[in-house]
Design a protein around this motif. Structure first.
Motif, PDB file in Angstrom:
ATOM      1  N   ASP A 132      -4.362   2.862   1.216  1.00 13.30           N
ATOM      2  CA  ASP A 132      -3.552   2.025   0.320  1.00 13.30           C
ATOM      3  C   ASP A 132      -2.616   1.104   1.094  1.00 13.30           C
ATOM      4  OD1 ASP A 132      -4.696   2.927  -2.041  1.00 13.30           O
ATOM      5  OD2 ASP A 132      -3.174   4.471  -2.360  1.00 13.30           O
ATOM      6  N   ARG A 133      -1.944   1.638   2.097  1.00 16.55           N
ATOM      7  CA  ARG A 133      -1.008   0.832   2.888  1.00 16.55           C
ATOM      8  C   ARG A 133      -1.727  -0.386   3.463  1.00 16.55           C
ATOM      9  NH1 ARG A 133       1.434  -0.371   7.721  1.00 16.55           N
ATOM     10  NH2 ARG A 133       3.690  -0.132   7.751  1.00 16.55           N
ATOM     11  N   GLU A 134      -2.878  -0.166   4.065  1.00 19.51           N
ATOM     12  CA  GLU A 134      -3.642  -1.251   4.683  1.00 19.51           C
ATOM     13  C   GLU A 134      -4.076  -2.283   3.639  1.00 19.51           C
ATOM     14  OE1 GLU A 134      -4.150   2.056   5.197  1.00 19.51           O
ATOM     15  OE2 GLU A 134      -3.334   2.131   7.229  1.00 19.51           O
ATOM     16  N   LYS A 135      -4.480  -1.794   2.458  1.00 11.74           N
ATOM     17  CA  LYS A 135      -4.910  -2.689   1.381  1.00 11.74           C
ATOM     18  C   LYS A 135      -3.778  -3.622   0.969  1.00 11.74           C
ATOM     19  CE  LYS A 135      -5.415  -0.957  -2.759  1.00 11.74           C
ATOM     20  NZ  LYS A 135      -5.950  -0.218  -3.925  1.00 11.74           N
ATOM     21  N   PHE A 136      -2.565  -3.090   0.845  1.00 13.44           N
ATOM     22  CA  PHE A 136      -1.440  -3.910   0.400  1.00 13.44           C
ATOM     23  C   PHE A 136      -0.958  -4.853   1.506  1.00 13.44           C
ATOM     24  CE2 PHE A 136      -0.943  -0.114  -2.482  1.00 13.44           C
ATOM     25  CZ  PHE A 136      -1.596  -0.732  -3.540  1.00 13.44           C
ATOM     26  N   LEU A 137      -1.007  -4.418   2.727  1.00 10.89           N
ATOM     27  CA  LEU A 137      -0.652  -5.307   3.837  1.00 10.89           C
ATOM     28  C   LEU A 137      -1.662  -6.453   3.921  1.00 10.89           C
ATOM     29  CD1 LEU A 137       0.457  -2.732   6.566  1.00 10.89           C
ATOM     30  CD2 LEU A 137       1.924  -4.143   5.092  1.00 10.89           C
ATOM     31  N   LYS A 138      -2.933  -6.144   3.738  1.00  9.67           N
ATOM     32  CA  LYS A 138      -3.973  -7.175   3.762  1.00  9.67           C
ATOM     33  C   LYS A 138      -3.785  -8.177   2.625  1.00  9.67           C
ATOM     34  CE  LYS A 138      -8.942  -7.790   4.012  1.00  9.67           C
ATOM     35  NZ  LYS A 138     -10.252  -7.153   4.037  1.00  9.67           N
ATOM     36  N   ALA A 139      -3.269  -7.711   1.492  1.00  9.37           N
ATOM     37  CA  ALA A 139      -3.024  -8.593   0.343  1.00  9.37           C
ATOM     38  C   ALA A 139      -1.858  -9.548   0.594  1.00  9.37           C
ATOM     39  CB  ALA A 139      -2.757  -7.764  -0.909  1.00  9.37           C
ATOM     40  N   GLY A 140      -1.038  -9.278   1.630  1.00  5.68           N
ATOM     41  CA  GLY A 140       0.058 -10.188   1.951  1.00  5.68           C
ATOM     42  C   GLY A 140       1.430  -9.558   1.982  1.00  5.68           C
ATOM     43  N   MET A 141       1.507  -8.261   1.712  1.00  6.40           N
ATOM     44  CA  MET A 141       2.802  -7.584   1.804  1.00  6.40           C
ATOM     45  C   MET A 141       3.222  -7.515   3.272  1.00  6.40           C
ATOM     46  SD  MET A 141       3.553  -6.633  -1.307  1.00  6.40           S
ATOM     47  CE  MET A 141       2.749  -6.391  -2.879  1.00  6.40           C
ATOM     48  N   ASP A 142       4.515  -7.532   3.512  1.00  4.49           N
ATOM     49  CA  ASP A 142       5.029  -7.411   4.875  1.00  4.49           C
ATOM     50  C   ASP A 142       5.225  -5.961   5.289  1.00  4.49           C
ATOM     51  OD1 ASP A 142       5.601 -10.255   5.821  1.00  4.49           O
ATOM     52  OD2 ASP A 142       6.487 -10.213   3.824  1.00  4.49           O
ATOM     53  N   ASP A 143       5.423  -5.094   4.312  1.00  6.86           N
ATOM     54  CA  ASP A 143       5.599  -3.676   4.603  1.00  6.86           C
ATOM     55  C   ASP A 143       5.292  -2.901   3.334  1.00  6.86           C
ATOM     56  OD1 ASP A 143       6.278  -1.345   6.111  1.00  6.86           O
ATOM     57  OD2 ASP A 143       7.790  -2.514   7.169  1.00  6.86           O
ATOM     58  N   TYR A 144       5.355  -1.580   3.442  1.00  7.55           N
ATOM     59  CA  TYR A 144       4.909  -0.700   2.368  1.00  7.55           C
ATOM     60  C   TYR A 144       5.777   0.553   2.351  1.00  7.55           C
ATOM     61  CZ  TYR A 144       1.822   3.018   0.538  1.00  7.55           C
ATOM     62  OH  TYR A 144       1.296   4.078  -0.132  1.00  7.55           O
ATOM     63  N   LEU A 145       6.246   0.921   1.180  1.00 10.43           N
ATOM     64  CA  LEU A 145       6.974   2.176   0.990  1.00 10.43           C
ATOM     65  C   LEU A 145       6.354   2.926  -0.168  1.00 10.43           C
ATOM     66  CD1 LEU A 145      10.645   0.886   1.274  1.00 10.43           C
ATOM     67  CD2 LEU A 145       9.440   2.315   2.939  1.00 10.43           C
ATOM     68  N   ALA A 146       6.009   4.186   0.066  1.00 12.42           N
ATOM     69  CA  ALA A 146       5.449   5.019  -0.992  1.00 12.42           C
ATOM     70  C   ALA A 146       6.581   5.667  -1.780  1.00 12.42           C
ATOM     71  CB  ALA A 146       4.538   6.089  -0.389  1.00 12.42           C
ATOM     72  N   PRO A 171       8.136   8.730  -4.024  1.00 10.17           N
ATOM     73  CA  PRO A 171       9.544   8.332  -4.137  1.00 10.17           C
ATOM     74  C   PRO A 171      10.044   7.812  -2.794  1.00 10.17           C
ATOM     75  CG  PRO A 171       9.384  10.722  -4.013  1.00 10.17           C
ATOM     76  CD  PRO A 171       7.972  10.190  -4.047  1.00 10.17           C
ATOM     77  N   VAL A 172      10.739   6.703  -2.842  1.00  9.76           N
ATOM     78  CA  VAL A 172      11.233   6.035  -1.641  1.00  9.76           C
ATOM     79  C   VAL A 172      12.458   6.766  -1.111  1.00  9.76           C
ATOM     80  CG1 VAL A 172      12.223   3.898  -0.740  1.00  9.76           C
ATOM     81  CG2 VAL A 172      10.346   3.805  -2.398  1.00  9.76           C
ATOM     82  N   GLN A 173      12.436   7.041   0.171  1.00  7.16           N
ATOM     83  CA  GLN A 173      13.569   7.673   0.842  1.00  7.16           C
ATOM     84  C   GLN A 173      14.549   6.582   1.293  1.00  7.16           C
ATOM     85  OE1 GLN A 173      13.773  11.083   0.899  1.00  7.16           O
ATOM     86  NE2 GLN A 173      11.947  10.838  -0.379  1.00  7.16           N
ATOM     87  N   GLN A 174      15.835   6.815   1.127  1.00  5.91           N
ATOM     88  CA  GLN A 174      16.851   5.822   1.451  1.00  5.91           C
ATOM     89  C   GLN A 174      16.742   5.345   2.896  1.00  5.91           C
ATOM     90  OE1 GLN A 174      19.155   4.419  -0.819  1.00  5.91           O
ATOM     91  NE2 GLN A 174      19.322   2.966   0.853  1.00  5.91           N
ATOM     92  N   GLU A 175      16.527   6.260   3.838  1.00  4.66           N
ATOM     93  CA  GLU A 175      16.449   5.853   5.242  1.00  4.66           C
ATOM     94  C   GLU A 175      15.236   4.955   5.502  1.00  4.66           C
ATOM     95  OE1 GLU A 175      14.801  10.049   4.816  1.00  4.66           O
ATOM     96  OE2 GLU A 175      16.689   9.106   4.275  1.00  4.66           O
ATOM     97  N   ASP A 176      14.132   5.169   4.769  1.00  2.32           N
ATOM     98  CA  ASP A 176      12.962   4.299   4.914  1.00  2.32           C
ATOM     99  C   ASP A 176      13.244   2.916   4.345  1.00  2.32           C
ATOM    100  OD1 ASP A 176      11.491   6.356   6.108  1.00  2.32           O
ATOM    101  OD2 ASP A 176      10.698   7.042   4.174  1.00  2.32           O
ATOM    102  N   LEU A 177      13.918   2.858   3.209  1.00  2.00           N
ATOM    103  CA  LEU A 177      14.289   1.577   2.617  1.00  2.00           C
ATOM    104  C   LEU A 177      15.238   0.830   3.539  1.00  2.00           C
ATOM    105  CD1 LEU A 177      14.233  -0.444   0.305  1.00  2.00           C
ATOM    106  CD2 LEU A 177      16.017   0.916  -0.825  1.00  2.00           C
ATOM    107  N   LYS A 198      16.232  -3.729   7.091  1.00  2.00           N
ATOM    108  CA  LYS A 198      16.749  -4.230   8.373  1.00  2.00           C
ATOM    109  C   LYS A 198      15.655  -4.954   9.151  1.00  2.00           C
ATOM    110  CE  LYS A 198      20.396  -0.835   8.781  1.00  2.00           C
ATOM    111  NZ  LYS A 198      20.773   0.472   9.294  1.00  2.00           N
ATOM    112  N   LYS A 199      14.455  -4.436   9.105  1.00  3.17           N
ATOM    113  CA  LYS A 199      13.337  -5.010   9.850  1.00  3.17           C
ATOM    114  C   LYS A 199      12.941  -6.380   9.310  1.00  3.17           C
ATOM    115  CE  LYS A 199       8.475  -4.062  10.945  1.00  3.17           C
ATOM    116  NZ  LYS A 199       7.372  -3.112  10.748  1.00  3.17           N
ATOM    117  N   HIS A 200      12.902  -6.535   7.993  1.00  6.60           N
ATOM    118  CA  HIS A 200      12.370  -7.762   7.392  1.00  6.60           C
ATOM    119  C   HIS A 200      13.395  -8.692   6.779  1.00  6.60           C
ATOM    120  CE1 HIS A 200       8.267  -6.384   7.923  1.00  6.60           C
ATOM    121  NE2 HIS A 200       8.628  -5.216   7.418  1.00  6.60           N
TER     122      HIS A 200
END
Length: 105
Positions: free
Chosen positions: A74-88, A90-96, A101-103
């Motif tokens: 799934d991650r690869e599919k969404f990145l290929k569609a044009g997303m810059d990053d991917y979070l599954a 429930p999103v963890q605050q530290e990942d968000l 910060k990265k983007h």
């Protein structure tokens, strides 16, 4: 909400079409895009943003997928569609925090 406490301004929409409408009239630092939305899903919205000249500089806005899709590939599919990053979800605050910060500086 922690994002507000961090000084971010948030705008919520309910569909991919509303994302396009807001982006036509406003400038944003980034988009946190759900994949499953009514009217127009997140993948169609991202493809429209990335391919349409009407969005000008906004066509390269950082877009982070936030989705319950968390199967292998799934991650690869969404990145290929044009997303810059991917979070599954429930999103963890530290990942968000990390992807913002990265983007989005």
């Amino acid at each position: 909400m922690k994002l507000l406490k961090m000084g971010h301004t948030l705008v919520f929409v309910e569909s991919g079409q509303q994302v396009l409408d807001m982006l036509r009239e406003n400038d944003f630092d980034c988009i946190l895009m759900d994949i499953q939305m009514p009217v127009m899903d997140g993948v169609k919205a991202i493809r429209t943003i990335r391919s349409s000249a009407e969005f000008g500089e906004n066509s390269s806005i950082p877009i982070i997928a936030m989705t319950a899709y968390a199967m292998h590939g799934d991650r690869e599919k969404f990145l290929k569609a044009g997303m810059d990053d991917y979070l599954a979800k429930p999103v963890q605050q530290e990942d968000l925090d990390r992807v913002l910060k990265k983007h989005c500086g």
